[in-house]
Design a protein around this motif. Sequence first.
Motif, PDB file in Angstrom:
ATOM      1  N   UNK A 104       6.664  20.404  20.944  1.00 47.07           N
ATOM      2  CA  UNK A 104       7.487  20.095  19.775  1.00 47.07           C
ATOM      3  C   UNK A 104       8.760  19.350  20.165  1.00 47.07           C
ATOM      4  N   UNK A 105       9.391  19.789  21.241  1.00 51.02           N
ATOM      5  CA  UNK A 105      10.583  19.087  21.724  1.00 51.02           C
ATOM      6  C   UNK A 105      10.223  17.640  22.055  1.00 51.02           C
ATOM      7  N   UNK A 106       9.083  17.454  22.717  1.00 46.96           N
ATOM      8  CA  UNK A 106       8.661  16.117  23.115  1.00 46.96           C
ATOM      9  C   UNK A 106       8.295  15.200  21.970  1.00 46.96           C
ATOM     10  N   UNK A 107       7.795  15.761  20.875  1.00 49.06           N
ATOM     11  CA  UNK A 107       7.342  14.924  19.758  1.00 49.06           C
ATOM     12  C   UNK A 107       8.424  14.674  18.711  1.00 49.06           C
ATOM     13  N   UNK A 108       9.590  15.307  18.872  1.00 51.60           N
ATOM     14  CA  UNK A 108      10.684  15.105  17.920  1.00 51.60           C
ATOM     15  C   UNK A 108      11.414  13.793  18.201  1.00 51.60           C
ATOM     16  N   UNK A 109      12.145  13.271  17.229  1.00 51.35           N
ATOM     17  CA  UNK A 109      12.889  12.019  17.421  1.00 51.35           C
ATOM     18  C   UNK A 109      14.094  12.216  18.334  1.00 51.35           C
ATOM     19  N   UNK A 110      14.793  11.134  18.613  1.00 45.52           N
ATOM     20  CA  UNK A 110      15.984  11.207  19.458  1.00 45.52           C
ATOM     21  C   UNK A 110      17.073  12.045  18.823  1.00 45.52           C
ATOM     22  N   UNK A 111      17.884  12.666  19.659  1.00 49.44           N
ATOM     23  CA  UNK A 111      18.971  13.519  19.168  1.00 49.44           C
ATOM     24  C   UNK A 111      20.203  12.707  18.788  1.00 49.44           C
ATOM     25  N   UNK A 112      20.981  13.221  17.849  1.00 52.36           N
ATOM     26  CA  UNK A 112      22.176  12.517  17.379  1.00 52.36           C
ATOM     27  C   UNK A 112      23.247  12.407  18.461  1.00 52.36           C
ATOM     28  N   UNK A 113      23.287  13.372  19.382  1.00 53.05           N
ATOM     29  CA  UNK A 113      24.309  13.328  20.434  1.00 53.05           C
ATOM     30  C   UNK A 113      24.055  12.212  21.431  1.00 53.05           C
ATOM     31  N   UNK A 114      22.859  11.612  21.394  1.00 56.87           N
ATOM     32  CA  UNK A 114      22.550  10.511  22.314  1.00 56.87           C
ATOM     33  C   UNK A 114      23.475   9.318  22.084  1.00 56.87           C
ATOM     34  N   UNK A 115      23.897   9.121  20.842  1.00 57.13           N
ATOM     35  CA  UNK A 115      24.785   7.995  20.534  1.00 57.13           C
ATOM     36  C   UNK A 115      26.143   8.163  21.214  1.00 57.13           C
ATOM     37  N   UNK A 116      26.638   9.393  21.211  1.00 57.15           N
ATOM     38  CA  UNK A 116      27.913   9.690  21.881  1.00 57.15           C
ATOM     39  C   UNK A 116      27.769   9.509  23.381  1.00 57.15           C
TER      40      UNK A 116
END
Length: 319
Positions: A104-116
């Motif tokens: 599930x972790x692998x199939x989820x989209x990118x996290x919002x904190x990635x932008x920071x």
Amino acid sequence: MNALKKLSDLAGKYMAVLSLAVAVVALLSPRAFTWAAPHITLLLGVVMFGMGLTLKFSDFREVFRRPKDVFAGFLFQFTVMPIVAFALAKLFQLPADLAVGVILVGTCPGGTSSNVMTYLAKGDVALSVSMTMVSTAAAPLMTPLLTWWLAGTWVSVSFWSMFLSICKVVLLPIVLGLMVHRLFGDKVTAFNDVLPLVSVTAIALIIGAVVGGNAAKIMTSGLLVCLVVILHNMCGYGLGFLGAKLFGMDAAKRNAVAIEVGMQNSGLAVTLAAAHFSPAAAIPGAIFSVWHNFSGSIVANLMANHMRKISALKKSLAE
């Protein structure tokens, strides 16, 4: 308002430390966060609504200005992390509930904190934001489809139930946030400075609820899950960076893609695990939430140092 802004800045800066502290407290005193367990879906919705408030419809133009880069990021996002998750689950012979959680972790989209983290890494922030938007928009289709395909080895997966859940807890709050921003403009922008505090608090409560609810399970299998989570995350950074390099991207773009691929929306993984599988399936997502913010800070710092060296080298050659 200034005091709240400073507090929000601190929360965003030390998110990894706060997440780790909450996880430790929940592990030692499980009842401290059990009250938050029934509200995990709402908490994630708050985070996604906050993301929507920071976006404008004009932000989506960037996707069409650089389709090749965004497509490459999308491709890596939904191939690297799902396949690595499946391989690790098989390699370490994880029990069904933990295997599903990792997938599930692998199939989820990118996290919002990635932008920071991309900003801190001196990466291409516009590309990072575009990748997050596209992978999040595609999540209602891609996440259930990939989970059904990969996790179906262990358990039965309902595609439509997951599709509707993601629409409810991800797409709907983001669209509402976009509409509120569109309607109220500058009045909403004034509150953007405190949004990190709201998001970090919500994510911390999600982590506390999952860790507290599965403290006994974590104590018996925690080290193995931590190892798998760390390997999963590091493979995401490494393979994302390599993939971007193979596509001929420059250093700033490579940093953005690597971080975007390695950092997942683990809050969504936790919510889906709790709603459609078992409480134990939420453990990998909770641990990933703590770990990827910690590792992301380190990776961003290393990338920023490398970018400074590149800049200094270019400057010396120009002279």
